[in-house]
Scaffold this motif. Structure first.
Motif, PDB file in Angstrom:
ATOM      1  N   MET A 146       3.297 185.062 121.018  1.00  0.00           N
ATOM      2  CA  MET A 146       4.633 184.874 120.484  1.00  0.00           C
ATOM      3  C   MET A 146       5.452 183.981 121.422  1.00  0.00           C
ATOM      4  N   SER A 147       6.274 183.137 120.836  1.00  0.00           N
ATOM      5  CA  SER A 147       7.141 182.299 121.647  1.00  0.00           C
ATOM      6  C   SER A 147       8.515 182.938 121.749  1.00  0.00           C
ATOM      7  N   ASP A 148       9.037 183.022 122.954  1.00  0.00           N
ATOM      8  CA  ASP A 148      10.357 183.596 123.163  1.00  0.00           C
ATOM      9  C   ASP A 148      11.372 182.527 123.535  1.00  0.00           C
ATOM     10  N   ALA A 149      11.099 181.292 123.132  1.00  0.00           N
ATOM     11  CA  ALA A 149      11.986 180.190 123.489  1.00  0.00           C
ATOM     12  C   ALA A 149      13.351 180.396 122.866  1.00  0.00           C
ATOM     13  N   PRO A 150      14.395 179.958 123.528  1.00  0.00           N
ATOM     14  CA  PRO A 150      15.735 180.136 122.983  1.00  0.00           C
ATOM     15  C   PRO A 150      15.943 179.307 121.739  1.00  0.00           C
ATOM     16  N   ASP A 178       0.702 181.263 114.907  1.00  0.00           N
ATOM     17  CA  ASP A 178       0.112 180.324 113.942  1.00  0.00           C
ATOM     18  C   ASP A 178       1.092 179.914 112.855  1.00  0.00           C
ATOM     19  N   THR A 179       2.350 180.339 112.938  1.00  0.00           N
ATOM     20  CA  THR A 179       3.340 180.056 111.894  1.00  0.00           C
ATOM     21  C   THR A 179       4.228 178.889 112.300  1.00  0.00           C
ATOM     22  N   LEU A 180       4.418 177.948 111.361  1.00  0.00           N
ATOM     23  CA  LEU A 180       5.301 176.805 111.615  1.00  0.00           C
ATOM     24  C   LEU A 180       6.708 177.050 111.094  1.00  0.00           C
ATOM     25  N   ILE A 181       6.802 177.616 109.905  1.00  0.00           N
ATOM     26  CA  ILE A 181       8.121 177.849 109.309  1.00  0.00           C
ATOM     27  C   ILE A 181       8.124 179.194 108.600  1.00  0.00           C
ATOM     28  N   SER A 182       9.217 179.924 108.760  1.00  0.00           N
ATOM     29  CA  SER A 182       9.328 181.260 108.175  1.00  0.00           C
ATOM     30  C   SER A 182      10.709 181.408 107.563  1.00  0.00           C
ATOM     31  N   VAL A 183      10.761 181.803 106.296  1.00  0.00           N
ATOM     32  CA  VAL A 183      12.045 182.107 105.661  1.00  0.00           C
ATOM     33  C   VAL A 183      12.102 183.604 105.403  1.00  0.00           C
ATOM     34  N   ARG A 184      13.255 184.196 105.663  1.00  0.00           N
ATOM     35  CA  ARG A 184      13.406 185.643 105.589  1.00  0.00           C
ATOM     36  C   ARG A 184      14.680 186.006 104.843  1.00  0.00           C
ATOM     37  N   ARG A 229       9.354 176.225 113.987  1.00  0.00           N
ATOM     38  CA  ARG A 229       8.762 175.979 115.300  1.00  0.00           C
ATOM     39  C   ARG A 229       8.758 174.477 115.573  1.00  0.00           C
ATOM     40  N   ARG A 230       9.500 174.076 116.601  1.00  0.00           N
ATOM     41  CA  ARG A 230       9.634 172.669 116.927  1.00  0.00           C
ATOM     42  C   ARG A 230       8.412 172.158 117.690  1.00  0.00           C
ATOM     43  N   ALA A 231       8.397 170.846 117.912  1.00  0.00           N
ATOM     44  CA  ALA A 231       7.247 170.228 118.583  1.00  0.00           C
ATOM     45  C   ALA A 231       7.048 170.762 119.993  1.00  0.00           C
ATOM     46  N   ASP A 232       8.139 171.204 120.631  1.00  0.00           N
ATOM     47  CA  ASP A 232       8.024 171.751 121.989  1.00  0.00           C
ATOM     48  C   ASP A 232       7.722 173.252 121.974  1.00  0.00           C
ATOM     49  N   ASN A 233       7.409 173.798 120.788  1.00  0.00           N
ATOM     50  CA  ASN A 233       7.034 175.199 120.578  1.00  0.00           C
ATOM     51  C   ASN A 233       8.226 176.157 120.618  1.00  0.00           C
TER      52      ASN A 233
END
Length: 352
Positions: free
Chosen positions: A1-5, A17-23, A90-94
């Motif tokens: 999991m990425s915890d990037a701000p 493995d997810t690029l885009i998520s809508v909730r 999820r941006r190119a820099d993760n």
């Protein structure tokens, strides 16, 4: 999991493995009436859509006209403001950002990573602009490269989509519908995005030309590692290109599943009805298939039915369906369905 701000408050993490998520995504268009334009109601175009699209996959979105497919795509790219819900990307820099309520100035940088291919190749291209201007426009807007570098990039993109670089100074009227759609694809690729929403991108084309463009999209996906949201009415086309499929009805997802599963054994009656409309080659008439009657038309999104919104048209509806609203729930790994009786129904797919 990425915890990037992320923008504003920290966005929830997504699977790696997810690029885009809508909730819980919602889009309501207000209805005004009277001389004072009083707010009297809302058209619930999208009413609580939740889905994840994995990196490198093609997620197909199907449903009747008016089901909300195109609105979902426009919300995911923030062409429309969001009424409620989250759009995590999820941006190119993760890093993970929530773009659902970003200001326009912040969205500008995001446009480089998510693009759209529009339905009509005739109206989506400015007839007064040359191919150099059309395809190079995103580069100019984002200040990418000198004039010479933009020209070289546009020539490269034309080659990538199967058009000749010498066409740089030609206008859209000089090209066929299939070629114009390739110009639209080249424009979408100009800024090296990771996510592309293709909204009925081949529906206006002849079958053979559409097949060529679908093959091109698949080749580009493999070459550039693209992720697609592919919207279409053509179930045969979506079966060919998609890894997973979501079925929409009246602004909600009613089923999501891997492509093979959904064409073999649908779990929602609406999905079965869509499958029944797929033509099957059977010149000798030996293949008896159950035809599922689908009564009436899609309901009014400003006044949706109570309970399950599909129940007025469902051949399997029971009393509970008119009063209790079903949730989109996981019934098997990787399969979700919005139906009270999904486990009890014996529905028929295309591959039976």
């Amino acid at each position: 999991m990425s915890d990037a701000p992320a923008h504003g408050p920290a966005a929830p993490a997504m699977p790696d493995d997810t690029l885009i998520s809508v909730r819980g995504l919602k889009k309501y268009f207000p209805i005004h009436a009277g001389w004072n334009r009083r707010h009297v109601g809302d058209v619930k175009a999208i009413d609580g859509v939740t889905l994840d699209i994995k990196k490198g996959e093609t997620f197909g979105l199907v449903g009747e006209s008016g089901s909300g497919k195109s609105t979902v795509a426009r919300l995911m790219l923030r062409a429309y403001p969001v009424t409620d819900g989250q759009i995590l990307f999820r941006r190119a820099d993760n890093s993970i950002v929530d773009i659902s309520h970003m200001r326009e100035s912040e969205l500008r940088a995001m446009r480089r990573e998510m693009q759209m291919i529009f339905q009509d190749p005739y109206s989506s291209l400015n007839p007064r602009m040359t191919l150099l201007e059309l395809i190079g426009e995103p580069l100019v807007i984002h200040g990418v490269g000198t004039q010479a570098e933009i020209r070289d990039r546009v020539a490269e993109l034309l080659s990538v989509v199967g058009l000749r670089p010498e066409y740089l100074q030609r206008y859209p009227h000089a090209f066929s519908g299939g070629q114009r759609q390739r110009i639209g694809i080249a424009r979408a690729l100009a800024l090296n995005p990771s996510f592309i929403a293709a909204d009925e991108a081949v529906s206006a084309l002849d079958v053979s030309v559409a097949a060529q463009n679908i093959n091109l999209l698949q080749d580009l996906q493999e070459k550039f590692g693209l992720t697609y949201l592919f919207i279409t009415h053509d179930l045969g086309m979506v079966e060919h290109i998609s890894d997973r499929i979501g079925v929409m009805y009246l602004g909600r997802l009613v089923e999501t599943a891997p492509t093979d599963d959904i064409f073999t054994k649908p779990l929602h009656p609406y999905t079965e009805a869509l499958m029944a409309a797929v033509p099957q080659p059977d010149p000798k008439g030996n293949r008896a298939r159950k035809r599922v009657p689908l009564k009436g038309e899609i309901a009014n999104a400003a006044n949706p039915p109570s309970g399950c919104t599909f129940h007025p048209r469902c051949p399997y509806a029971e009393a509970k369906c008119s009063t209790d609203e079903p949730e989109l729930r996981m019934v098997t790994p990787n399969r979700q369905v919005r139906c009270h009786f999904a486990e009890k129904l014996d529905l028929i797919g295309v591959r039976q």
